[in-house]
Design a protein around this motif. Structure first.
Motif, PDB file in Angstrom:
ATOM      1  N   PHE A  88     -39.417 -21.979 -22.904  1.00  0.00           N
ATOM      2  CA  PHE A  88     -38.067 -22.898 -22.286  1.00  0.00           C
ATOM      3  C   PHE A  88     -37.105 -22.923 -23.658  1.00  0.00           C
ATOM      4  N   ALA A  89     -37.929 -23.401 -24.857  1.00  0.00           N
ATOM      5  CA  ALA A  89     -36.967 -23.692 -26.112  1.00  0.00           C
ATOM      6  C   ALA A  89     -36.452 -22.213 -26.450  1.00  0.00           C
ATOM      7  N   ILE A  90     -37.333 -21.287 -26.543  1.00  0.00           N
ATOM      8  CA  ILE A  90     -36.756 -19.783 -26.969  1.00  0.00           C
ATOM      9  C   ILE A  90     -35.728 -19.256 -25.943  1.00  0.00           C
ATOM     10  N   ASP A  91     -35.858 -19.409 -24.643  1.00  0.00           N
ATOM     11  CA  ASP A  91     -34.946 -18.896 -23.829  1.00  0.00           C
ATOM     12  C   ASP A  91     -33.281 -19.985 -24.157  1.00  0.00           C
ATOM     13  N   THR A  92     -33.993 -21.170 -24.290  1.00  0.00           N
ATOM     14  CA  THR A  92     -32.619 -22.055 -24.190  1.00  0.00           C
ATOM     15  C   THR A  92     -31.824 -21.567 -25.795  1.00  0.00           C
ATOM     16  N   ALA A  93     -32.596 -21.188 -26.618  1.00  0.00           N
ATOM     17  CA  ALA A  93     -32.022 -20.913 -27.808  1.00  0.00           C
ATOM     18  C   ALA A  93     -31.135 -19.648 -27.913  1.00  0.00           C
ATOM     19  N   ILE A  94     -31.757 -18.597 -26.979  1.00  0.00           N
ATOM     20  CA  ILE A  94     -31.200 -17.289 -26.899  1.00  0.00           C
ATOM     21  C   ILE A  94     -29.771 -17.546 -25.894  1.00  0.00           C
ATOM     22  N   SER A  95     -29.547 -18.476 -25.087  1.00  0.00           N
ATOM     23  CA  SER A  95     -28.616 -18.602 -24.097  1.00  0.00           C
ATOM     24  C   SER A  95     -27.427 -19.427 -25.030  1.00  0.00           C
ATOM     25  N   MET A  96     -27.960 -19.779 -26.226  1.00  0.00           N
ATOM     26  CA  MET A  96     -26.838 -20.542 -27.058  1.00  0.00           C
ATOM     27  C   MET A  96     -26.254 -19.742 -28.190  1.00  0.00           C
ATOM     28  N   ILE A  97     -26.747 -18.640 -28.312  1.00  0.00           N
ATOM     29  CA  ILE A  97     -26.279 -17.513 -29.323  1.00  0.00           C
ATOM     30  C   ILE A  97     -25.090 -17.420 -29.320  1.00  0.00           C
ATOM     31  N   ASP A  98     -24.149 -17.377 -30.317  1.00  0.00           N
ATOM     32  CA  ASP A  98     -22.938 -16.455 -30.576  1.00  0.00           C
ATOM     33  C   ASP A  98     -23.222 -15.437 -31.396  1.00  0.00           C
ATOM     34  N   LEU A  99     -23.514 -14.215 -30.738  1.00  0.00           N
ATOM     35  CA  LEU A  99     -23.842 -12.999 -31.565  1.00  0.00           C
ATOM     36  C   LEU A  99     -22.656 -12.406 -32.084  1.00  0.00           C
ATOM     37  N   THR A 100     -22.775 -12.290 -33.423  1.00  0.00           N
ATOM     38  CA  THR A 100     -21.668 -12.232 -34.238  1.00  0.00           C
ATOM     39  C   THR A 100     -21.516 -10.936 -35.206  1.00  0.00           C
ATOM     40  N   THR A 101     -20.475 -10.399 -35.167  1.00  0.00           N
ATOM     41  CA  THR A 101     -20.122  -9.313 -36.163  1.00  0.00           C
ATOM     42  C   THR A 101     -18.921  -9.595 -37.022  1.00  0.00           C
ATOM     43  N   LEU A 102     -18.930  -9.817 -38.076  1.00  0.00           N
ATOM     44  CA  LEU A 102     -17.497 -10.244 -38.977  1.00  0.00           C
ATOM     45  C   LEU A 102     -17.899  -9.403 -40.373  1.00  0.00           C
ATOM     46  N   GLU A 103     -17.398  -8.214 -40.287  1.00  0.00           N
ATOM     47  CA  GLU A 103     -17.472  -7.504 -41.409  1.00  0.00           C
ATOM     48  C   GLU A 103     -16.374  -6.514 -41.504  1.00  0.00           C
ATOM     49  N   GLY A 104     -15.808  -6.253 -42.650  1.00  0.00           N
ATOM     50  CA  GLY A 104     -14.655  -5.429 -42.664  1.00  0.00           C
ATOM     51  C   GLY A 104     -15.119  -3.927 -42.476  1.00  0.00           C
ATOM     52  N   ALA A 105     -16.289  -3.639 -42.339  1.00  0.00           N
ATOM     53  CA  ALA A 105     -16.546  -2.307 -41.740  1.00  0.00           C
ATOM     54  C   ALA A 105     -16.984  -2.242 -40.263  1.00  0.00           C
ATOM     55  N   ASP A 106     -16.570  -3.224 -39.447  1.00  0.00           N
ATOM     56  CA  ASP A 106     -17.009  -3.173 -38.183  1.00  0.00           C
ATOM     57  C   ASP A 106     -16.061  -2.113 -37.312  1.00  0.00           C
ATOM     58  N   THR A 107     -16.880  -1.540 -36.478  1.00  0.00           N
ATOM     59  CA  THR A 107     -15.974  -0.366 -35.657  1.00  0.00           C
ATOM     60  C   THR A 107     -16.030  -0.705 -34.154  1.00  0.00           C
ATOM     61  N   PRO A 108     -15.340  -0.101 -33.197  1.00  0.00           N
ATOM     62  CA  PRO A 108     -15.428  -0.420 -31.732  1.00  0.00           C
ATOM     63  C   PRO A 108     -16.681  -0.072 -31.378  1.00  0.00           C
ATOM     64  N   GLY A 109     -17.572   0.982 -31.858  1.00  0.00           N
ATOM     65  CA  GLY A 109     -18.768   1.276 -31.433  1.00  0.00           C
ATOM     66  C   GLY A 109     -19.839   0.097 -31.842  1.00  0.00           C
ATOM     67  N   ARG A 110     -19.709  -0.542 -32.900  1.00  0.00           N
ATOM     68  CA  ARG A 110     -20.651  -1.451 -33.312  1.00  0.00           C
ATOM     69  C   ARG A 110     -20.359  -2.667 -32.609  1.00  0.00           C
ATOM     70  N   VAL A 111     -19.185  -2.942 -32.197  1.00  0.00           N
ATOM     71  CA  VAL A 111     -18.878  -4.136 -31.150  1.00  0.00           C
ATOM     72  C   VAL A 111     -19.440  -3.643 -29.762  1.00  0.00           C
TER      73      VAL A 111
END
Length: 314
Positions: free
Chosen positions: A51-74
């Motif tokens: 339950f704890a692991i599934d709860t943590a997964i549901s709370m994640i803001d999956l983030t990419t904040l790099e200058g090299a970000d591309t549409p494909g990476r997003v």
């Protein structure tokens, strides 16, 4: 707990803000750190780990904040957020994907119909050093492109100089520019020097209209810690009791393992209660945490760890 009759509001002077914020109870730093450390040693039953692991997964803001970000990476990150383990539909989706404003449209298109929100950092992230007019343009552009959440950074320079009115007015203006989008206010706790300052910044943000208070950008040396997250949880608890308005908390930066994530869930449960154990009221800002949660989940289900190719490399 402060009396609502003493709360400054729009139009209050800088002196009034200083009197209120410096009138908040001082933080017992040793006591805060000891309580956070003590809660961090608590174990959970084997039956509750899933339950704890599934709860943590549901709370994640999956983030990419790099200058090299591309549409494909997003797009790849969005696919992972919507279906963290493509062969197992029982794995919860992440709460949100967080990107820079210019990539919001790409994320919105990729996540349409999945239930995963699109968040965007705005307001000259991560420094916050830009004129208010530029920050408002940044925010409105992200919202217009479809962002449901805005993560803004406060002007730490103004705050540390004691210009609390300027910080309040800026947060309030960004809150208005967000419209229906939720506003997460990043305090950058690692740059606020003292726990007293963190508490003051948290109350300032909540009174200005923050929907969430967030520890950090993930771009400085000290990001989320159990102690500073506990302090934010105590503040939102007191704010709810004083005003009747609930504000969420986001711990971001440096949370990399399932063990770390569970410690934060224990902090939430023991400080504000199980009703807060939902993505509506608590988030984890992380980029590498999801992979470890997926591997630990697999271990619980099968009794063995997966191979190196079990999860994608972000």
């Amino acid at each position: 707990m402060p009396d609502t009759a003493t709360f400054p509001g729009p139009g209050a002077s800088n002196a009034a803000w200083r009197a209120f914020l410096h009138g908040l109870p001082g933080v017992d730093a040793v006591g805060l750190q000891e309580r956070a450390a003590r809660l961090g040693t608590r174990s959970i039953k084997e039956s509750a780990k899933g339950f704890a692991i599934d709860t943590a997964i549901s709370m994640i803001d999956l983030t990419t904040l790099e200058g090299a970000d591309t549409p494909g990476r997003v797009r790849a990150l969005c696919a992972k957020a919507a279906g963290p383990e493509p062969t197992d539909r029982s794995v919860p989706r992440a709460a949100a994907v967080c990107v820079y404003p210019d990539l919001v449209g790409t994320a919105v298109e990729a996540l349409r119909g999945t239930g995963v929100a699109v968040a965007s950092v705005a307001t000259a992230f991560p420094s916050g050093r830009a004129p208010l007019e530029a920050k408002l343009v940044d925010t409105r552009a992200a919202v217009a492109a479809g962002a449901a959440e805005i993560d803004m950074v406060i002007d730490r320079g103004a705050f540390l100089a004691g210009d609390y009115l300027a910080v309040f007015e800026e947060i309030a203006a960004i809150r208005e520019a967000c419209g229906d989008a939720h506003l997460k206010v990043i305090l950058e706790t690692g740059e606020l020097v003292t726990y007293d300052n963190i508490r003051r910044a948290c109350w300032l943000a909540m009174l200005a209209g923050a929907d969430f208070v967030k520890t950090s950008t993930g771009k400085v040396a000290v990001n989320a810690t159990p102690a500073n997250t506990l302090l934010l949880l105590l503040a939102v608890r007191d704010f709810l009791a004083a005003t009747g308005r609930q504000v969420g908390v986001k711990a971001a930066g440096g949370i990399r393992t399932s063990k770390d994530a569970v410690k934060y869930l224990v902090l939430v449960n023991e400080t504000v209660g199980p009703a807060w154990l939902t993505p509506r009221w608590f988030r984890l800002g992380a980029s590498s945490l999801l992979n470890d949660l997926l591997m630990q989940r697999h271990k619980l289900r099968t009794g063995s760890y997966s191979g190196p190719d079990y999860v994608t490399v972000d």
